[in-house]
Enzyme design. Structure first.
Site, PDB file in Angstrom:
ATOM      1  N   HIS A   1      -7.567  -5.541  -1.032  1.00 45.22           N
ATOM      2  CA  HIS A   1      -6.383  -4.693  -1.022  1.00 45.22           C
ATOM      3  C   HIS A   1      -5.199  -5.482  -0.500  1.00 45.22           C
ATOM      4  O   HIS A   1      -5.192  -5.905   0.652  1.00 45.22           O
ATOM      5  CB  HIS A   1      -6.647  -3.481  -0.123  1.00 45.22           C
ATOM      6  CG  HIS A   1      -5.511  -2.527  -0.012  1.00 45.22           C
ATOM      7  ND1 HIS A   1      -4.875  -1.984  -1.101  1.00 45.22           N
ATOM      8  CD2 HIS A   1      -4.880  -2.013   1.090  1.00 45.22           C
ATOM      9  CE1 HIS A   1      -3.920  -1.163  -0.697  1.00 45.22           C
ATOM     10  NE2 HIS A   1      -3.894  -1.176   0.624  1.00 45.22           N
TER      11      HIS A   1
ATOM     12  N   SER B   1       0.830  -1.207   0.000  1.00 44.64           N
ATOM     13  CA  SER B   1       0.000   0.000   0.000  1.00 44.64           C
ATOM     14  C   SER B   1       0.868   1.262   0.000  1.00 44.64           C
ATOM     15  O   SER B   1       1.740   1.401  -0.860  1.00 44.64           O
ATOM     16  CB  SER B   1      -0.958  -0.051   1.195  1.00 44.64           C
ATOM     17  OG  SER B   1      -1.986   0.880   1.084  1.00 44.64           O
TER      18      SER B   1
ATOM     19  N   ASP C   1      -9.336  -3.492  -6.426  1.00 46.78           N
ATOM     20  CA  ASP C   1      -8.821  -2.878  -5.203  1.00 46.78           C
ATOM     21  C   ASP C   1      -9.445  -1.483  -5.075  1.00 46.78           C
ATOM     22  O   ASP C   1      -9.281  -0.645  -5.954  1.00 46.78           O
ATOM     23  CB  ASP C   1      -7.296  -2.767  -5.287  1.00 46.78           C
ATOM     24  CG  ASP C   1      -6.661  -2.220  -4.021  1.00 46.78           C
ATOM     25  OD1 ASP C   1      -7.330  -1.491  -3.268  1.00 46.78           O
ATOM     26  OD2 ASP C   1      -5.464  -2.503  -3.797  1.00 46.78           O
TER      27      ASP C   1
END
Length: 454
Positions: free
Chosen positions: A423, A167, A396
């Site tokens: 995610h 991320s 996502d």
């Protein structure tokens, strides 16, 4: 500089505190003892077999604690060949000093008074400056965090480090590859941030991603969910049903066994978590149905978990990175309106006549890594640097797959796409195809090409 490594009684982990300069530019040949420092909490799990190097895990957020990443589901081949290293980034978790922004003004979450909202935002910014310190805030962002990775490489005694970033952590990994192109052997970036996107563009992209995932959740709820769907049986009106639930919660807050009664803002905070991972869809829908039945206990827990997940750090790091302070309200209205329109499922109140300025508009200094200024609008990998591996999930909501597609093209590196929702997937017991391809890449960064995993 590091304190001595010591063994934790948890699966043989070795831990240490690593001293890093608060301001790398301010060192200028001085020793670490002569400059302000931060301390990074670091954990290492030594390779169980023939060691090939160190694999450093970089957490998301920004502001996510990273020490727990040492306990991810690493395949046996990775555990055998690599020391697994994790750490809490500067300002976060067990690292010091901590980002703190306590003591801002409270404001009624249902107010549409622009002046009151901005007063609360200014108070939060002032609390960050007061509680964290202005000089610390200036050096708590991604610029210094990228240098921290290279310091950790040196402390670990590695000529080249291997990176596994999730991320927001992919922003650090990408910046590292640009800044230290010969100091990494391999870099896996999962849930990719496009470092060439301007802040407004990536917020719009995120909002569109959440809107698309809400639409997919509504279809799942109507067609596949094995209990009564709190969004109704018709996905076409699920958004209107959800918005009415939000209005009802504001007009009559829903009691919870712990904490304050649940209002619309609490449900929305919980929704961000519920939409983020496919595994959370059913628990979230059950919690939403309980709200409809007058019990806000579970949705309160969802919301409180999200609120405790580094909200202050997210604000401080993000603004330190990308703030463009302004008092020019007109300059922000068009962008704010575009962000508002990009996700409609949460627009339960009438459209604001005026959008308030936000934290980063009120930040005391400009950001340090604004694309087009500090970062290139088209980053590129030099030919002699190792290829990276970009990993994206098709649906996502928060780091749309287009980010990974663009970054793989910029950096002339392979792209691995996982079909499905959610995610981040690498080494999370999500997809064996993804994990196998990442293992193959870590063994030989030149061995993989583009691939799609079902």
């Amino acid at each position: 500089m590091t304190g001595e490594w010591f063994t934790e009684p948890i699966a043989g982990q070795q831990c240490a505190q690593v001293w890093a300069p608060l301001d790398y530019q301010g060192v200028q040949g001085r020793s670490i003892a002569e400059v302000p420092t931060v301390r990074l909490a670091v954990s290492r799990l030594p390779a169980s077999g023939a060691r090939k190097g160190a694999l450093l895990a970089i957490s998301g957020g920004p502001g996510g604690e990273g020490l727990g990443l040492i306990e991810s589901a690493y395949p046996p081949e990775v555990r055998e060949q690599f020391d697994i290293v994790s750490y809490d980034p500067r300002g976060v978790g067990r690292s010091t000093p901590l980002i703190q922004c306590a003591g801002g003004l409270d404001t009624d979450s249902t107010t549409d008074d622009t002046e009151a909202i901005e007063a609360a935002e200014r108070a939060e910014v002032a609390a960050c400056v007061r509680d964290t310190g202005l000089h610390v805030l200036r050096h708590i962002g991604s610029d210094e965090a990228t240098n921290d990775v290279d310091l950790l490489r040196a402390v670990l005694g590695e000529k080249q480090i291997n990176l596994l970033a999730y991320s927001y952590g992919t922003q650090i990994a990408a910046m590292y590859a640009l800044r230290f192109p010969h100091n990494y052997r391999a870099a896996v970036l999962d849930g990719v941030v496009d470092i060439a996107e301007r802040p407004h563009e990536w917020i719009v992209g995120q909002n569109r991603g959440y809107q698309a995932t809400f639409t997919r959740l509504a279809a799942f709820c109507a067609d596949e969910y094995d209990a009564e769907c709190p969004l109704g049986d018709d996905p076409a009106i699920a958004e209107a049903t959800f918005q009415q639930l939000l209005r009802d919660a504001d007009s009559a807050p829903v009691p919870a066994d712990e904490g304050e009664a649940v209002r619309a803002d609490d449900i929305l905070v919980a929704t961000y978590t519920g939409l983020l991972w496919r595994s959370m869809w059913e628990p979230y829908l059950r919690a939403l149905q309980e709200v409809r039945q007058g019990d806000g206990t579970t949705i309160r827990r969802f919301a409180d978990w999200q609120d405790s997940a580094g909200t202050n750090a997210i604000t401080a790091i993000t603004c330190t990175d990308i703030a463009e302070p302004t008092a020019d309200r007109a300059a922000r209205q068009q962008q704010a309106a575009a962000r508002y329109d990009a996700a409609t499922y949460d627009n339960y109140d009438p459209r604001p006549a005026e959008f308030p300025l936000e934290d980063c508009d009120l930040w005391p200094f400009p950001g340090k890594i604004i694309p087009g200024k500090a970062l290139p609008l088209a980053p590129s990998r030099i030919e002699s640097a190792a290829r990276l591996l970009f990993v994206g999930t098709r649906h996502d909501p928060t780091t749309p797959v287009g980010n990974a597609e663009r970054m793989a093209k910029y950096m002339t590196s392979p792209l691995l796409i996982r079909e499905g929702d959610g995610h981040c997937a690498v080494f999370n017991d999500e997809n064996s195809c993804v994990d196998a391809e990442v293992v193959r890449y870590l063994k030989d960064p030149n061995s993989v090409g583009d691939k799609v995993c079902a």
